[in-house]
Design an enzyme around this catalytic site. Sequence first.
Site, mmCIF file in Angstrom:
data_model
loop_
_atom_site.group_PDB
_atom_site.id
_atom_site.type_symbol
_atom_site.label_atom_id
_atom_site.label_comp_id
_atom_site.label_asym_id
_atom_site.label_seq_id
_atom_site.Cartn_x
_atom_site.Cartn_y
_atom_site.Cartn_z
ATOM 1 C CG ASP A 1 46.171 38.333 37.205
ATOM 2 O OD1 ASP A 1 45.962 37.841 36.078
ATOM 3 O OD2 ASP A 1 45.276 38.457 38.061
ATOM 4 C CB THR B 1 40.508 33.624 36.168
ATOM 5 O OG1 THR B 1 41.460 33.543 35.114
ATOM 6 C CG2 THR B 1 41.203 33.398 37.495
HETATM 7 N N1 ASP Z 1 43.893 36.930 34.913
HETATM 8 C C1 ASP Z 1 44.026 35.781 34.074
HETATM 9 C C2 ASP Z 1 45.339 35.839 33.360
HETATM 10 O O1 ASP Z 1 45.710 36.899 32.883
HETATM 11 C C3 ASP Z 1 42.946 35.633 33.077
HETATM 12 C C4 ASP Z 1 41.557 35.714 33.635
HETATM 13 O O2 ASP Z 1 41.320 36.269 34.692
HETATM 14 O O3 ASP Z 1 40.665 35.163 32.997
HETATM 15 O O4 ASP Z 1 45.962 34.815 33.214
#
Ligand code: ASP
Length: 330
Positions: free
Chosen positions: A227, A196
């Site tokens: 999140d 992300t």
């Molecule tokens: N936090 C993100 C999610 O759970 C994934 C990530 O940070 O790569 O959608």
Amino acid sequence: MQNSRHQPTLLVHGGAWAIPEEAQAAHEAGVRAALEAGYAVLERGGAALDAVETAVTVLEDDPTFDAGRGSFLTSDGRVQLDALLMDGGRMKAGGVACVERLRNPIQAARLVLEKSPHVYFVGAGAEEFARSHGMALIENSELVLPRERERLAHAKARERAGLADDTFSGPEAIPSHVLQDDKSPETAVRMHSHDTVGAVALDAEGNLAAATSTGGTLNKTPGRVGDSSLIGCGCYADNLAAAVSLTGWGEPIMKLVLGKWATDRVAEGTAPELAAQEAIAYLYNRLGGHGGMILLGPDGRFGLAHNTPAMAWGVATPGGMRTGLRMVGC
Ligand code: ASP
């Protein structure tokens, strides 16, 4: 700008996980490109909100990351994107989730922030809102890379064989009290990679902003929202507290509303350097979660923390630019 009271500052991240050696140069280059574009906005006196949107747009356009084109695929082989940005001066936020036909969901989130009395749109409604404000709708296949089809096939094969995802090799076991208290399915799938992207900025006027964008987790069930785009979870900004963007295993981050938790600590007087570390420790100790965070206070002090083997990050201030893959003293 020289006479302004606030030193413009921009931090970006491109995920926190066991970034393999062969992908590290691309992560650092992507982070640097985002910093350069976003910081150019701040240097010419632009707003923190414009800087974070610009930086995250660059990261969404870079197929290295799990945002925009090149994102992880859902269990049915599609890209489904979530994004949020927040203006800590005006206390306005805009978010979209589960969008499949937008190249830059962070720009749709900005439209929600500026053009709607609402804060959050999902799915077809979000796409229609963006289209009605001038954004092009594309085919989902334009966002899908062969690399990600292969990654999904690999994840599904491991799932069929009853094996956990092998893209993370964290050194620690989950704390015993967490195993006892939390038998939720996400405990079993905690090993996913996290690519992300996000940015936080302070502009010369003293305004804070934050932005986070993601394709979510690999092999996620269609319709799942993590999140990243939830206000106070993966992203938050308030001039009276701090600006924050997170990456990591989304479900524990959501349960702890961890972004707001960290900015509240800064509002209470904790230095961002410490608040970021405390937040990641809380994530792990309470729910066995893994992830990373960038956190920027209204006085320009900032912190980064992660409990994954690496995090792609960068910071730009009037003193220069730094990028890295490990947490270092700031
Ligand atoms: N936090 C993100 C999610 O759970 C994934 C990530 O940070 O790569 O959608």
